[in-house]
Design an enzyme around this catalytic site. Structure first.
Site, short mmCIF file in Angstrom:
data_model
loop_
_atom_site.label_atom_id
_atom_site.label_comp_id
_atom_site.label_asym_id
_atom_site.label_seq_id
_atom_site.Cartn_x
_atom_site.Cartn_y
_atom_site.Cartn_z
N GLY A 170 6.46 6.07 -6.29
CA GLY A 170 6.21 5.11 -5.21
C GLY A 170 6.09 3.71 -5.78
O GLY A 170 7.09 3.08 -6.13
N SER A 238 -4.17 -2.21 -4.53
CA SER A 238 -2.78 -2.22 -5.00
C SER A 238 -1.78 -2.49 -3.88
O SER A 238 -0.59 -2.25 -4.06
CB SER A 238 -2.46 -0.85 -5.58
OG SER A 238 -2.59 0.14 -4.55
N GLU A 240 -0.10 -4.75 -2.77
CA GLU A 240 1.14 -5.50 -3.05
C GLU A 240 2.26 -4.60 -3.54
O GLU A 240 3.43 -4.96 -3.45
CB GLU A 240 0.88 -6.55 -4.13
CG GLU A 240 -0.09 -7.63 -3.72
CD GLU A 240 -0.38 -8.53 -4.91
OE1 GLU A 240 0.11 -9.66 -4.93
OE2 GLU A 240 -1.08 -8.07 -5.84
N ALA A 252 -5.44 7.84 -0.66
CA ALA A 252 -5.90 6.49 -0.93
C ALA A 252 -6.99 6.00 0.04
O ALA A 252 -7.17 6.56 1.12
CB ALA A 252 -4.70 5.53 -0.85
N SER A 253 -7.67 4.98 -0.40
CA SER A 253 -8.72 4.35 0.40
C SER A 253 -8.43 2.86 0.47
O SER A 253 -8.07 2.25 -0.52
CB SER A 253 -10.06 4.61 -0.29
OG SER A 253 -11.11 3.93 0.37
N THR A 304 3.18 17.25 -6.34
CA THR A 304 3.34 18.62 -6.84
C THR A 304 3.98 19.58 -5.85
O THR A 304 4.38 20.67 -6.24
CB THR A 304 1.97 19.21 -7.23
OG1 THR A 304 1.11 19.20 -6.07
CG2 THR A 304 1.32 18.41 -8.34
N TYR A 512 -17.29 1.72 -8.36
CA TYR A 512 -16.09 1.38 -9.12
C TYR A 512 -16.54 0.70 -10.40
O TYR A 512 -17.21 -0.32 -10.35
CB TYR A 512 -15.26 0.43 -8.26
CG TYR A 512 -13.83 0.29 -8.67
CD1 TYR A 512 -12.85 1.11 -8.09
CD2 TYR A 512 -13.43 -0.64 -9.60
CE1 TYR A 512 -11.52 0.98 -8.45
CE2 TYR A 512 -12.10 -0.77 -9.96
CZ TYR A 512 -11.15 0.05 -9.38
OH TYR A 512 -9.83 -0.08 -9.73
#
Lengths: 596, 596
Positions: A170, A238, A240, A252-253, A304, A512
């Site tokens: 991706g 991310s 962009e 994703a979050s 997978t 994080y």
């Protein structure tokens, strides 16, 4: 708009073509037009014009990093990158290649070495170090660019016929070794780059859904929907570069999940090309109960089980109002208690983040050269007020950044609520400009890790989710463990470990971490880093944190899976993989699902 | 409360024991202490004292039903139930029984015929007709009552050793034939009744999670949490009887999902005993990305993959304020447009339901004998105002019922928003009492279907979810199709088809239908009903509706699965079942997952 009229379906124009200014670097994070440098004065400066910080000098950054890391960075002392280092020759299967000719044009099949290299990694520190100073090992032999779903179907069929391994690609932004190739893979490895499947297929304004191809990049989804006054609201750091398919595959979050939800809340339907054909449904429903829902397996599937080709997602009108905010707190704990109360008492703003003291100072270090006496004066008065009048300790104070989105009324209410609760914990409004800046900085900060690597600083992030009651102890434990491990190894300078709370839930938070250290004189610093990150992960698990909140497992964390789930759960996953992909065509080996 | 102190974990007392007044009927819906009758005056009356309507006479109900169904119900003309009809002898496996002795007490193993019969069905009209007027066919041979997870593990092991079929049993409230046994099953069939696994294992007030055993019944979860000022917020119409495990297995939806979420939003973790051992995790996280998440497969699994033993769920403080409301609209379409606007503009109240004209009148028909001139007068004045002043057509008007929950401020804001938007569509406030009554009625209405069955009325519900733009047409299409099919078969009296909108999403709605007809003189009315329901389902699918919003698939709708999902999806499901339960120990055959 009336729900009883004919559906308002928009079919946007054809596939958006990438423009030259969207070219991405192969050796470092981000766009080619942007990079950090140290200028003649020894100051950091960002080249290019893309971001707010672009073209500006950051006079404090280098000295601040030098100070916290206990290592003096200079323009001259460079560990010169050797990119690209060794790129292995491809293992090509001529019959397979011949078959591709039947349904792909030559421009859709790529064997260029640097491109193959780029498709063999994400952005872990180890990978980024390897492509400049070591070797990555096995990489894809071929990159293909399908342009429609049918080509993906034929590609999977060809892969099965010729026993070739497919790894969907991706945005290539993962930090889990999800794209790294098995060094023992003897089959041809094909990276399936989804970027050309980037269309918004339809937008249904009436029911507020859109069907979007999996290779669409976040920023383009945003701009594509914005034309119609709409948004998907999903903005991971991310955004962009990462893609819709990647978001589903890694579960994703987004930064604004309080308002829009995480990816699993946003996706109504997903189509996947598997080893057994197309996993698809006749229509997307608002919500249903129709038995085992295999689409749910795609969240976190990490390539997978198949190649995600498109998804139907929820969409929203652009908010009437977007405002930023920031609040200073005397300590991390007080900011944390403020956040806890927020989740109990009010509607959360779209984004609420709490930066610890080091990150607060990092933000200060990213301030540009002041452009006038006024700016300086303001800053001095502010400083005096915060430190002297309010009595905040500069070595303990932290900042919370806020993004508000919604109607004027909603945002107004949220602002009142937030500042009222903040005052319980001595929170001090620090202005919307600081909040806006904090949010915008996310995108330019992403370039700094690769910028500093040649200057002997190695760094990366890792994250977890954890119930509220365990979160503060977890932060302390991880920081202490890293400091201890660092000292016990006799490593140079100082280890820098810093945390922020990036997501709030009623049940807990996402923490994080950034971890960095100066590596001059250290052999194989990328391996040392990994050892330390593993120590941190051990501490996270011991402290009640999860294996990952949104980065995922990939190959980086697969060895921890048996620690968090029962043997039966592990066996089910492997049995399922063997059943659904008996040849292991989707051969990324993520989560250890290598068909064995 | 502070998030930094020691976790506030509550361990409630031991397993709640059922009290005698909680006994449930075996032949009809609900508690034994409650049933409807026709009294000497020919009026319906509810016996017992459990509900608000209990002990009261409903002078309009029988005449109203008679009128809409075009069939005069009388006290005398009864199709006398023969319950229990034939109950087959059990097929018992002596070695398996002997093995049960090792870990279950005799009181945990039941062979009583009526109990076995009860465990062989849910509440479809066909099943309820069969136990009174026909025969159910194959039923469980044995009912076992495990009291802890370890007993479930040993039970599954014993079943595998002796090749016995297990069918988990929660509240027995499904309407999908999910509990019906395969007539060709030659193995011993064991109904695993989970009611004794009904403990709240722990409550974590600080992180707002609770771990609850799967057999806990909704009403007991509510009362158990209420003691501590808490709620799970999940209230399906069946909440008096259905269980946590059943909610997960059918992917249930609660009436107040706008505030608390559907079951998939509420469950953080689930433990399942499978043919391969225990599917479990070391801890529950607020949210995570740890690869393939098999727990997600359990939503909608309908007993085909294992026995859910417990779940960690989100909990909430009891709302500061709970208020009801109701709004009259001149037409269903206007009420529908109001709902659409609500989802676009405001925070939705906990529950918003729109009843069509027939259901509006049904609600009126359920009014008790007025207890004084005042009440009657009030009603007449109201009527005059609605019909004469506002000009509503009694044959078209509809009602929307509302439940508000939250802080005083939230509820106040929601009320203002709702009534402001309602006024756009000539909505007229009809008082909180009507709203409260509508909500409470749900529980007593559930008894009416079985009450009317001997009086020659057969009835049932079915539902779907559908995008906004297709919803009104879907309602019309289904009603028209049923009317046409009814007439073309030359059936007696009138078919009654009525719809309500029970759930709102930004992307669409849940539509819940009731269908009823008078069956006097009709041979096998239960089969005729099923034919007609299938015609309605065909129309739903053609109109863009889903196979089910929350009832599920079971065996009733399994033949439709190939119509809504690709061949690959179907094959994946079967392959997965074969891999994860190769002996088909979980032999319910729901969704066609019979291991073949």
């Amino acid at each position: 708009m009336s729900p009883t009229e004919v559906p308002k379906i928009i079919k946007p124009e054809n596939r958006p073509q990438p423009s030259p200014d969207e070219a991405e670097s192969l050796d470092v994070w981000g766009f080619r037009d942007t990079h950090f440098e140290i200028n003649e004065d020894g100051n950091a400066i960002i080249r290019g014009s893309r971001y707010e910080l672009s073209g500006k000098e950051l006079p404090r950054l280098i000295s601040w990093v030098s100070e916290v890391a206990g290592y003096k960075i200079t323009r001259e002392d460079v560990n010169r990158p050797q990119y690209p280092t060794v790129i292995p020759d491809p293992i090509l299967a001529p019959l397979f290649l011949a078959e591709l000719d039947a349904f792909l044009s030559p421009a859709q099949v790529e064997t260029d070495a640097e491109n193959r290299l780029r498709h063999g990694h994400g952005h872990t520190q180890e990978e980024m170090y390897a492509i400049k100073y070591g070797r990555l090992g096995r990489i894809p032999d071929l990159v293909v660019y399908p342009e429609n779903e049918n080509q993906v179907v034929r590609l999977v069929e060809a892969a099965q016929k010729h026993n070739v391994s497919l790894i969907p690609y991706g945005g290539g932004t993962n930090v889990t070794d999800a794209l790294r190739c098995d060094p023992d893979e003897r089959r041809t490895i094909v990276s399936v780059d989804m970027h050309r499947m980037n269309r918004i297929l339809w937008i249904d304004r009436e029911n507020m859904m859109a069907s979007i191809e999996a290779g669409a990049v976040g920023r383009n989804i945003m701009s594509g929907l914005k034309k119609y006054g709409l948004t998907m609201g999903h903005e991971p750091d991310s955004v962009e570069f990462s893609t819709l398919g990647g978001w589903v595959a890694t579960n994703a979050s987004g930064m604004k999940k309080n308002r829009y939800g995480n990816i699993e809340d946003l996706v109504l339907d997903v189509t996947v090309v598997t080893a057994g054909g197309k996993l698809e449904r006749t229509s997307a429903s608002p919500r249903e109960s129709v038995g085992l829902d295999l689409r749910r397996l795609m969240f976190g599937s990490e390539g997978t089980l198949g190649i995600i080709t498109s998804a139907v997602v929820k969409i929203f009108p652009l908010p009437e109002v977007q405002r930023y905010g920031s609040i200073l707190f005397p300590t991390f704990e007080q900011g944390f208690r403020f956040m806890y109360d927020l989740t109990r008492e009010v509607t959360l703003p779209a984004s609420v983040r709490l930066l610890d003291n080091i990150q607060f100072h990092f933000g200060q270090a990213l301030k540009t050269k002041s452009t006038g006496a006024g700016a300086d004066l303001k800053s001095k008065i502010e400083k005096f007020f915060v430190l002297k009048v309010k009595g905040f300790d500069p070595d303990k104070m932290v900042v919370c950044t806020l993004v508000f989105e919604g109607s004027r009324q909603e945002v107004g209410q949220q602002e009142r609520d937030v500042y009222r609760i903040a005052s319980r914990y001595r929170g001090m409004k620090a202005g919307s400009e600081n909040g806006r800046r904090g949010y915008q900085l996310i995108f330019s900060i992403a370039y700094i890790r690769d910028f500093l690597m040649p200057y002997h600083i190695i760094a990366e992030s890792f994250e977890t989710s954890v119930p509220w009651s365990k979160a503060l102890a977890l932060c302390d434990n991880v920081k202490r463990r890293l400091a201890d491990e660092y000292v016990s190894r006799g490593l140079p300078g100082k280890a820098v470990c810093t945390a922020r709370v990036t997501q709030l839930y009623r049940t807990g938070v996402c923490i994080y971490f950034y971890f960095a250290f100066p590596y001059k004189g250290v052999a194989n610093p990328q391996e040392v880093y990994l050892e330390l990150e593993n120590a941190a992960r051990d501490e996270i698990l011991k402290s009640g944190g999860s294996l990952s909140h949104h980065h995922g497992v990939g190959k980086l964390r697969r060895m921890y899976l048996p620690r968090i789930m029962s043997e039966t759960t592990m066996r089910w996953k492997h049995d399922l993989k063997k059943t659904l992909d008996p040849q292991n065509i989707f051969g990324s080996g993520n989560q250890g699902l290598d068909g064995r």
